[in-house]
Design a protein around this motif. Structure first.
Motif, PDB file in Angstrom:
ATOM      1  N   HIS A  22      17.348  -6.005  36.744  1.00 45.96           N
ATOM      2  CA  HIS A  22      16.837  -5.929  35.386  1.00 45.96           C
ATOM      3  C   HIS A  22      17.991  -5.203  34.558  1.00 45.96           C
ATOM      4  O   HIS A  22      17.447  -5.189  33.199  1.00 45.96           O
ATOM      5  CB  HIS A  22      15.394  -4.870  35.149  1.00 45.96           C
ATOM      6  N   GLY A  23      18.953  -4.924  34.861  1.00 45.59           N
ATOM      7  CA  GLY A  23      20.123  -4.146  33.878  1.00 45.59           C
ATOM      8  C   GLY A  23      19.650  -2.997  33.360  1.00 45.59           C
ATOM      9  O   GLY A  23      18.532  -2.320  33.959  1.00 45.59           O
ATOM     10  N   LEU A  24      20.061  -2.326  32.326  1.00 45.16           N
ATOM     11  CA  LEU A  24      19.740  -1.380  31.544  1.00 45.16           C
ATOM     12  C   LEU A  24      18.505  -1.111  30.931  1.00 45.16           C
ATOM     13  O   LEU A  24      18.007  -0.219  30.944  1.00 45.16           O
ATOM     14  CB  LEU A  24      20.980  -0.825  30.547  1.00 45.16           C
ATOM     15  N   ARG A  25      17.888  -2.493  31.008  1.00 50.37           N
ATOM     16  CA  ARG A  25      16.371  -2.480  30.598  1.00 50.37           C
ATOM     17  C   ARG A  25      15.314  -1.456  31.433  1.00 50.37           C
ATOM     18  O   ARG A  25      14.743  -0.842  30.805  1.00 50.37           O
ATOM     19  CB  ARG A  25      15.941  -3.790  30.210  1.00 50.37           C
ATOM     20  N   PHE A  26      15.853  -1.558  32.538  1.00 48.52           N
ATOM     21  CA  PHE A  26      15.137  -0.685  33.524  1.00 48.52           C
ATOM     22  C   PHE A  26      15.268   0.569  33.199  1.00 48.52           C
ATOM     23  O   PHE A  26      14.152   1.395  33.143  1.00 48.52           O
ATOM     24  CB  PHE A  26      15.310  -0.934  34.993  1.00 48.52           C
ATOM     25  N   ALA A  27      16.316   1.262  32.905  1.00 47.51           N
ATOM     26  CA  ALA A  27      16.620   2.610  32.508  1.00 47.51           C
ATOM     27  C   ALA A  27      15.929   2.774  31.424  1.00 47.51           C
ATOM     28  O   ALA A  27      15.227   4.043  31.167  1.00 47.51           O
ATOM     29  CB  ALA A  27      17.801   2.901  32.779  1.00 47.51           C
ATOM     30  N   GLN A  28      16.108   1.987  30.277  1.00 46.98           N
ATOM     31  CA  GLN A  28      15.430   2.328  28.962  1.00 46.98           C
ATOM     32  C   GLN A  28      13.958   2.362  29.048  1.00 46.98           C
ATOM     33  O   GLN A  28      13.354   3.117  28.271  1.00 46.98           O
ATOM     34  CB  GLN A  28      15.943   1.157  28.051  1.00 46.98           C
ATOM     35  N   ARG A  29      13.369   1.716  30.132  1.00 45.33           N
ATOM     36  CA  ARG A  29      11.910   1.746  30.210  1.00 45.33           C
ATOM     37  C   ARG A  29      11.398   3.008  30.627  1.00 45.33           C
ATOM     38  O   ARG A  29      10.405   3.501  30.287  1.00 45.33           O
ATOM     39  CB  ARG A  29      11.618   0.596  30.846  1.00 45.33           C
ATOM     40  N   ILE A  30      12.165   3.653  31.407  1.00 47.54           N
ATOM     41  CA  ILE A  30      11.900   4.890  32.116  1.00 47.54           C
ATOM     42  C   ILE A  30      12.143   6.209  31.228  1.00 47.54           C
ATOM     43  O   ILE A  30      11.511   7.292  31.329  1.00 47.54           O
ATOM     44  CB  ILE A  30      12.684   5.013  33.535  1.00 47.54           C
ATOM     45  N   LEU A  31      13.453   6.060  30.767  1.00 50.07           N
ATOM     46  CA  LEU A  31      13.924   7.566  30.077  1.00 50.07           C
ATOM     47  C   LEU A  31      13.576   7.612  28.571  1.00 50.07           C
ATOM     48  O   LEU A  31      13.436   6.618  27.849  1.00 50.07           O
ATOM     49  CB  LEU A  31      15.392   7.232  30.095  1.00 50.07           C
ATOM     50  N   GLY A  32      13.454   8.743  28.236  1.00 51.69           N
ATOM     51  CA  GLY A  32      12.979   9.118  26.930  1.00 51.69           C
ATOM     52  C   GLY A  32      14.317   9.079  26.184  1.00 51.69           C
ATOM     53  O   GLY A  32      15.542   9.263  26.937  1.00 51.69           O
ATOM     54  N   PRO A  33      14.532   9.312  24.801  1.00 53.14           N
ATOM     55  CA  PRO A  33      15.750   9.541  24.047  1.00 53.14           C
ATOM     56  C   PRO A  33      16.953  10.497  24.619  1.00 53.14           C
ATOM     57  O   PRO A  33      17.948  10.182  24.575  1.00 53.14           O
ATOM     58  CB  PRO A  33      15.217   9.895  22.526  1.00 53.14           C
ATOM     59  N   GLY A  71      -2.212   9.143  37.412  1.00 59.69           N
ATOM     60  CA  GLY A  71      -1.379   7.880  37.389  1.00 59.69           C
ATOM     61  C   GLY A  71      -0.680   7.300  36.201  1.00 59.69           C
ATOM     62  O   GLY A  71      -0.560   8.298  35.208  1.00 59.69           O
ATOM     63  N   MET A  72      -0.076   6.248  35.987  1.00 62.05           N
ATOM     64  CA  MET A  72       0.722   5.605  35.122  1.00 62.05           C
ATOM     65  C   MET A  72      -0.246   4.930  33.858  1.00 62.05           C
ATOM     66  O   MET A  72      -0.298   3.750  33.861  1.00 62.05           O
ATOM     67  CB  MET A  72       1.918   4.795  35.278  1.00 62.05           C
ATOM     68  N   ARG A  73      -1.397   5.928  33.570  1.00 57.67           N
ATOM     69  CA  ARG A  73      -2.164   5.220  32.457  1.00 57.67           C
ATOM     70  C   ARG A  73      -2.497   6.083  31.514  1.00 57.67           C
ATOM     71  O   ARG A  73      -2.198   7.315  31.586  1.00 57.67           O
ATOM     72  CB  ARG A  73      -3.666   4.676  33.101  1.00 57.67           C
ATOM     73  N   HIS A  74      -2.711   5.644  30.078  1.00 59.46           N
ATOM     74  CA  HIS A  74      -2.978   6.489  28.862  1.00 59.46           C
ATOM     75  C   HIS A  74      -3.429   7.920  29.076  1.00 59.46           C
ATOM     76  O   HIS A  74      -4.672   7.660  29.864  1.00 59.46           O
ATOM     77  CB  HIS A  74      -3.274   5.715  27.734  1.00 59.46           C
ATOM     78  N   PRO A  75      -3.007   9.089  28.658  1.00 58.17           N
ATOM     79  CA  PRO A  75      -1.856   9.045  28.094  1.00 58.17           C
ATOM     80  C   PRO A  75      -0.560   9.242  28.813  1.00 58.17           C
ATOM     81  O   PRO A  75       0.596   9.491  27.973  1.00 58.17           O
ATOM     82  CB  PRO A  75      -2.113  10.496  27.236  1.00 58.17           C
ATOM     83  N   MET A  76      -0.612   9.042  29.890  1.00 61.78           N
ATOM     84  CA  MET A  76       0.524   9.318  30.787  1.00 61.78           C
ATOM     85  C   MET A  76       1.442   7.941  30.864  1.00 61.78           C
ATOM     86  O   MET A  76       0.778   6.833  30.904  1.00 61.78           O
ATOM     87  CB  MET A  76       0.407   9.521  32.239  1.00 61.78           C
ATOM     88  N   GLY A  77       2.741   8.003  30.456  1.00 62.44           N
ATOM     89  CA  GLY A  77       3.495   6.736  30.462  1.00 62.44           C
ATOM     90  C   GLY A  77       4.853   7.305  30.802  1.00 62.44           C
ATOM     91  O   GLY A  77       5.346   8.551  30.487  1.00 62.44           O
ATOM     92  N   TRP A  78       5.868   6.509  31.009  1.00 62.77           N
ATOM     93  CA  TRP A  78       6.998   6.591  31.381  1.00 62.77           C
ATOM     94  C   TRP A  78       7.940   7.518  30.271  1.00 62.77           C
ATOM     95  O   TRP A  78       8.659   8.457  30.521  1.00 62.77           O
ATOM     96  CB  TRP A  78       8.046   5.208  31.698  1.00 62.77           C
ATOM     97  N   GLN A  79       7.748   7.253  29.101  1.00 70.93           N
ATOM     98  CA  GLN A  79       8.092   8.022  28.031  1.00 70.93           C
ATOM     99  C   GLN A  79       7.446   9.132  27.483  1.00 70.93           C
ATOM    100  O   GLN A  79       7.813   9.623  26.203  1.00 70.93           O
ATOM    101  CB  GLN A  79       8.650   6.904  26.972  1.00 70.93           C
ATOM    102  N   ALA A  80       6.204   9.326  27.980  1.00 67.24           N
ATOM    103  CA  ALA A  80       5.552  10.221  27.533  1.00 67.24           C
ATOM    104  C   ALA A  80       6.066  11.727  27.671  1.00 67.24           C
ATOM    105  O   ALA A  80       5.451  12.812  27.205  1.00 67.24           O
ATOM    106  CB  ALA A  80       3.938  10.151  27.805  1.00 67.24           C
ATOM    107  N   CYS A  81       7.049  11.593  28.504  1.00 66.31           N
ATOM    108  CA  CYS A  81       7.463  12.944  28.788  1.00 66.31           C
ATOM    109  C   CYS A  81       9.169  12.716  29.233  1.00 66.31           C
ATOM    110  O   CYS A  81       9.311  11.741  29.592  1.00 66.31           O
ATOM    111  CB  CYS A  81       6.688  13.865  29.970  1.00 66.31           C
ATOM    112  N   GLU A  82       9.743  13.781  28.991  1.00 65.65           N
ATOM    113  CA  GLU A  82      11.451  13.815  29.486  1.00 65.65           C
ATOM    114  C   GLU A  82      11.547  14.924  30.320  1.00 65.65           C
ATOM    115  O   GLU A  82      10.869  16.365  30.218  1.00 65.65           O
ATOM    116  CB  GLU A  82      12.156  13.983  28.251  1.00 65.65           C
TER     117      GLU A  82
END
Length: 131
Positions: A22-33, A71-82
């Motif tokens: 998936h390229g860097l899109r994968f990392a961008q989906r997981i990581l916050g700023p 699990g990974m459902r609202h409000p939990m999400g990949w970018q909801a925390c860093e």
């Protein structure tokens, strides 16, 4: 009082494969700023080090999702925390937006421990109720 415990073991080779697919899109989906900036810094010097970094963040977020029981459902999400580090390098979870409000409403605080070794990244989260 402990409100929840979660752990996750991530195979860094799976992260490598996802990045190839998936390229860097994968990392961008997981990581916050903040995480993304650190990932880019590490990627510039060592792809292996950057991939282990991404694997530990992936594991930390999975462990938190398990510890809070959503699990990974609202409000939990990949970018909801860093995952952030204090000046001595101790990792901590910094939650944002709806997830931060959800945790505050329950008076929950998450504690994080991370480790990685060659092909594996491990995260352990304890969620504590603090009235």
């Amino acid at each position: 009082m402990i409100a929840g415990i979660g752990t996750d073991l991530c195979d860094v080779r799976r992260i490598d494969a996802a990045l190839r697919r998936h390229g860097l899109r994968f990392a961008q989906r997981i990581l916050g700023p903040q995480e993304w900036a650190e990932f880019e810094r590490r990627l510039a010097t060592s792809s292996a080090r950057a991939h282990r970094y991404l694997a530990t963040r992936f594991a930390a977020k999975e462990a938190l999702a398990k510890a809070i029981g959503l699990g990974m459902r609202h409000p939990m999400g990949w970018q909801a925390c860093e995952v952030v580090s204090d000046p001595l390098g101790r990792p901590a979870l910094q939650c944002h937006g709806a997830l931060a409000a959800w945790l505050a409403q329950r008076q929950w605080q998450a504690h994080l421990s991370l480790t990685d070794e060659a092909h594996h990244a491990l995260a352990f989260v304890v969620v504590e109720h603090q009235p």
